[in-house]
Design an enzyme around this catalytic site. Structure first.
Site, short mmCIF file in Angstrom:
data_model
loop_
_atom_site.label_atom_id
_atom_site.label_comp_id
_atom_site.label_asym_id
_atom_site.label_seq_id
_atom_site.Cartn_x
_atom_site.Cartn_y
_atom_site.Cartn_z
N ASP A 14 0.92 -1.18 0.01
CA ASP A 14 -0.02 -0.08 -0.07
C ASP A 14 1.15 1.21 0.13
O ASP A 14 2.12 1.12 0.56
CB ASP A 14 -0.88 0.19 1.01
CG ASP A 14 -1.40 1.24 1.53
OD1 ASP A 14 -2.27 1.64 0.63
OD2 ASP A 14 -1.10 1.97 2.45
N TYR A 16 -0.29 5.25 0.39
CA TYR A 16 -0.50 6.22 1.53
C TYR A 16 -0.57 5.83 3.00
O TYR A 16 -1.37 4.85 3.05
CB TYR A 16 -1.73 6.88 0.99
CG TYR A 16 -1.40 7.64 -0.44
CD1 TYR A 16 -0.41 8.80 -0.36
CD2 TYR A 16 -1.77 7.05 -1.59
CE1 TYR A 16 -0.45 9.38 -1.63
CE2 TYR A 16 -1.53 7.49 -2.81
CZ TYR A 16 -0.58 8.76 -2.76
OH TYR A 16 -0.46 9.29 -4.20
N ARG A 45 -7.72 13.06 5.99
CA ARG A 45 -7.36 11.54 5.95
C ARG A 45 -8.47 10.55 6.10
O ARG A 45 -8.90 9.86 5.35
CB ARG A 45 -6.08 11.06 6.74
CG ARG A 45 -5.64 9.57 6.60
CD ARG A 45 -5.38 9.15 5.23
NE ARG A 45 -4.87 7.87 5.33
CZ ARG A 45 -4.60 7.02 4.28
NH1 ARG A 45 -4.86 7.44 2.97
NH2 ARG A 45 -4.30 5.96 4.27
N SER A 133 -1.98 0.75 -4.84
CA SER A 133 -2.74 1.88 -4.39
C SER A 133 -3.90 2.47 -4.76
O SER A 133 -4.22 2.41 -5.79
CB SER A 133 -1.63 3.20 -4.42
OG SER A 133 -1.89 4.32 -3.80
N ASN A 134 -4.59 3.33 -3.85
CA ASN A 134 -5.91 3.83 -4.10
C ASN A 134 -5.58 5.20 -5.24
O ASN A 134 -6.45 5.68 -5.87
CB ASN A 134 -6.49 4.31 -3.03
CG ASN A 134 -7.57 3.18 -2.46
OD1 ASN A 134 -7.89 2.43 -3.10
ND2 ASN A 134 -7.86 3.33 -1.23
#
Lengths: 246, 246
Positions: A14, A16, A45, A133-134
């Site tokens: 991942d 972030y 966040r 990752s998003n």
């Protein structure tokens, strides 16, 4: 060739919160809003993750999907309003610029290099390294470049190509496809408890980087390994390679 | 019969946070953990929603679904650990017992009765009333009984029958099916911003009870109406009936 040690086949990170410190925006936020920088960063966040998940939950086929950069901006605007902070266009731009080049955690690059070195060993361990990752591709490209770690990955995967945010299965499936491996053969690493749980449900061998000493999420999906930073992950991967067969 | 005014056909309520005050557990939490009752209640609620959404997001077909009562207990345990509160079995039971019979907001029953009366008018408005909640059937039954509002609803719908938590479309679809109406013909009422957004994406005519004066969620799905309590909702429904055709 049958003697090649090929477990795990890859380590998938991942980005972030795991490789990049999402709260490295606190200093800039604190300059803009003295005494409120930390609160803004935390709520920003929280809303960023919530908004991404809601968009996919409301339609797994992606009709409410929008890129993570846009979701991040939405989250910033809501967080500022919720905290009654007068965020103007200039402040918004400043914080988003900060978000574009978040600091990597100090232990990120050394651990990645150690895994690269280990994976390149002459006995053919051939360990792949990747990001899942998003973040949308543009964000990820800038982030890995500005952290000087771009050349350490075989794949930098964005959920954007699936139009589905983690923990949707369509997002996690990008990793197994890219490395042509089963989920079990890949170590998925995240500092986000929900991401570790989701990856575990998907079938990945999971490792939780628990930097803050948080309790486990009560989701019934426990990580295979837990450490407080990236150095322990390197040991975990090496030990795993010695104890498991493929 | 063509002169019957049949818009909207029904008003469908979210339960937790909308009809029932989820923070009515604060007093009991405060007795158990002086000075921490509010923090525990807030984090408990946050994790409860997060866990429900993660379970459905990770598989819309429900393989990670578990009933809301169990999710609520998981969330309580995590919240207590995160706050480093020594929650023993007795304390856990006490808080869960409180959760089973949450207080209804003071304006809940009067507004429901006003809508019932309006819907029973002789000119055939025939307005249906229902609940569509993440709560499992057992929780909902106790909650509406203990609040004395059980007889005011035509349908008390639980997402349990779909094994999918809101804002998944399968959850919202229970409402249109029960009232045999299109989503647009039903006013969906929630105090939860994410629920209002999800219901709006699904197609419901949405109304946001914004008790705390929070800013809108930045999800691009705006409620048709907004009020600070249930009394304004009654006016909204009556006005809607006058201004819209079916």
């Amino acid at each position: 060739m049958t003697s090649l040690r090929r477990f795990p086949k890859a380590v998938l990170f991942d980005a972030y919160g795991t490789l990049f410190d999402v709260h490295s925006v606190v200093a800039a936020a604190e300059q803009l809003f003295p005494g409120q920088g930390d609160a803004l960063s935390q709520l920003w966040r929280l809303k960023q993750i919530e908004y991404s998940q809601l968009r996919t939950l409301a339609d797994p086929n992606g009709s409410h999907y929008k890129p993570f950069w846009d979701v991040t901006l939405d989250a910033l605007r809501h967080a500022a309003r919720r905290l009654r902070l007068p965020l103007d266009a200039a402040g918004e731009k400043r914080l988003m610029d900060q978000y574009a080049c978040l600091s990597a955690f100090p232990d990120t690059a050394p651990a990645l290099r150690a895994l690269r070195e280990y994976g390149a060993a002459p006995d053919g361990r051939a360990l792949g390294l990747g990001i899942l990752s998003n973040g949308n591709p543009g964000m990820l490209e800038i982030a890995v470049k500005s952290a000087g770690i771009a050349d350490l990955f075989d794949h930098v995967l964005s959920v954007h190509s699936a139009h589905a945010y983690k923990p949707a299965p369509a997002a996690y499936a990008l990793g197994t496809r890219a490395f042509d491996a089963s989920a079990r053969e890949i170590v998925f690493v995240s500092s986000n408890g929900w991401d570790v749980a989701g990856a575990g449900w998907f079938g990945y061998t999971t490792y939780w980087i628990n930097r803050s000493g948080a309790p486990l999420e009560e989701l019934g999906s426990k990580p295979r390994g837990i450490g407080t930073g990236m150095a322990e992950l390197v040991d975990f991967v090496k030990t795993l390679a010695l104890t498991e067969k493929d």
